[in-house]
Design a protein around this motif. Structure first.
Motif, short mmCIF file in Angstrom:
data_model
loop_
_atom_site.label_atom_id
_atom_site.label_comp_id
_atom_site.label_asym_id
_atom_site.label_seq_id
_atom_site.Cartn_x
_atom_site.Cartn_y
_atom_site.Cartn_z
N LYS A 1 0.74 -1.28 0.09
CA LYS A 1 0.09 -0.06 -0.06
C LYS A 1 0.91 1.21 -0.02
O LYS A 1 0.55 2.30 -0.23
CB LYS A 1 -0.96 -0.14 1.15
CG LYS A 1 -2.02 -1.01 1.15
CD LYS A 1 -3.09 -0.85 -0.03
CE LYS A 1 -3.80 0.24 0.26
NZ LYS A 1 -5.02 0.29 -0.80
N GLY A 2 1.98 1.18 0.42
CA GLY A 2 3.02 2.32 0.49
C GLY A 2 3.29 2.80 -0.65
O GLY A 2 4.19 3.81 -1.04
N ILE B 1 9.75 -2.84 -10.07
CA ILE B 1 8.76 -3.25 -10.64
C ILE B 1 8.69 -2.49 -11.85
O ILE B 1 8.62 -1.34 -11.73
CB ILE B 1 7.49 -3.29 -9.79
CG1 ILE B 1 7.74 -4.30 -8.61
CG2 ILE B 1 6.21 -3.58 -10.51
CD1 ILE B 1 6.68 -4.00 -7.48
N LEU B 2 8.67 -3.13 -12.96
CA LEU B 2 8.54 -2.50 -14.13
C LEU B 2 6.80 -2.11 -14.63
O LEU B 2 6.48 -2.72 -15.47
CB LEU B 2 9.32 -2.99 -15.47
CG LEU B 2 10.64 -3.31 -15.31
CD1 LEU B 2 11.22 -4.08 -16.10
CD2 LEU B 2 11.55 -1.83 -14.69
N SER B 3 6.13 -1.76 -13.67
CA SER B 3 4.76 -1.68 -14.02
C SER B 3 4.43 -0.28 -13.28
O SER B 3 4.98 -0.01 -12.35
CB SER B 3 4.06 -2.81 -13.49
OG SER B 3 2.58 -2.58 -13.38
N ASN B 4 3.28 0.28 -13.77
CA ASN B 4 2.56 1.36 -13.01
C ASN B 4 1.52 0.92 -12.24
O ASN B 4 0.45 1.70 -12.14
CB ASN B 4 2.38 2.41 -14.01
CG ASN B 4 3.50 3.18 -14.74
OD1 ASN B 4 4.36 3.32 -13.92
ND2 ASN B 4 3.41 3.25 -15.96
N VAL B 5 1.22 -0.19 -11.96
CA VAL B 5 0.00 -0.81 -11.28
C VAL B 5 -0.30 -0.26 -10.09
O VAL B 5 0.97 0.17 -9.33
CB VAL B 5 0.20 -2.43 -10.93
CG1 VAL B 5 1.30 -2.83 -10.22
CG2 VAL B 5 -1.15 -2.98 -10.72
N HIS B 6 -1.43 0.00 -9.66
CA HIS B 6 -1.80 0.77 -8.36
C HIS B 6 -1.83 -0.28 -7.37
O HIS B 6 -2.28 -1.46 -7.62
CB HIS B 6 -3.13 1.58 -8.66
CG HIS B 6 -3.50 2.47 -7.62
ND1 HIS B 6 -3.78 2.10 -6.43
CD2 HIS B 6 -3.39 3.64 -7.53
CE1 HIS B 6 -4.12 3.00 -5.63
NE2 HIS B 6 -3.59 4.03 -6.24
N PRO B 7 -1.31 -0.06 -6.16
CA PRO B 7 -1.16 -0.74 -5.19
C PRO B 7 -2.56 -1.24 -4.80
O PRO B 7 -2.72 -2.54 -4.34
CB PRO B 7 -0.90 -0.01 -4.04
CG PRO B 7 -0.09 1.12 -4.61
CD PRO B 7 -0.74 1.25 -5.91
#
Length: 180
Positions: free
Chosen positions: A106-107, A114-120
């Protein structure tokens, strides 16, 4: 404990022998770190998951995910991961062990490679959905490898001990006085 006496000594309750999937690139050092809980380890190709216990291959399965691997599974390899979770769900005792805390996820993911823009929330929401749909508990542990190893060793050991006691007619109880 039965009647205030340790049945570990009396009955010779063994420690579990862990089977580690051959595809695990960097397996947790369960036996090396916790010989008090784990009798040994052997590499084997498992159909599902990363860890199981000898004689419990059909009822116990632990899937381990580093945070990087978890994100890759949720984003890039999602279909394969969901399929893997469907297989994992067939086990009586199963879990996904995440090598991170909920707070780590969550932080924000900027601290990890991590090669991603994924949201927590996408990660946590997916894990919650997997638990709700498949009944697979998620064990958040730590990015500290020794703590993650300890959690895995304890989880495997406790499930084995309950199973062993139950198979021998002692019931699913470790200590009779509190029924735990």
């Amino acid at each position: 404990m039965r009647g205030g006496r340790s049945i570990i000594r009396k009955e010779g309750v063994p420690k579990p022998f862990v089977l580690v999937d051959t595809r695990e690139k960097d397996p947790l050092p369960l036996y090396a770190n916790h010989p008090n809980w784990i009798a040994g380890e052997r590499r084997e190709t498992l159909k599902t998951g990363d860890y199981t216990v000898e004689q419990m291959e059909d009822v116990l399965c632990l899937e381990r995910k580093s945070l990087d691997d978890l994100v890759a599974c949720i984003v890039t390899y999602r279909r394969r991961f969901i399929s893997s979770c469907a297989r994992l769900a067939r086990f009586k005792w199963k879990a996904i062990l995440v090598e991170a805390t909920f707070e780590d996820i969550k932080g924000g993911l900027g601290q990890f490679d991590i090669l991603s823009n994924v949201h927590p929330n996408a990660i946590c929401g997916t894990l919650d959905a997997i638990e709700a749909k498949f009944g697979i508990p998620v064990l958040y542990t730590s990015t500290d490898r020794d703590l993650a190893t300890e959690r895995a060793a304890s989880w495997l050991s406790k499930h084995f001990t309950y199973w062993w006691l139950e198979k021998r007619g002692y019931g699913r109880v470790l200590i009779d006085s509190d029924r735990l």
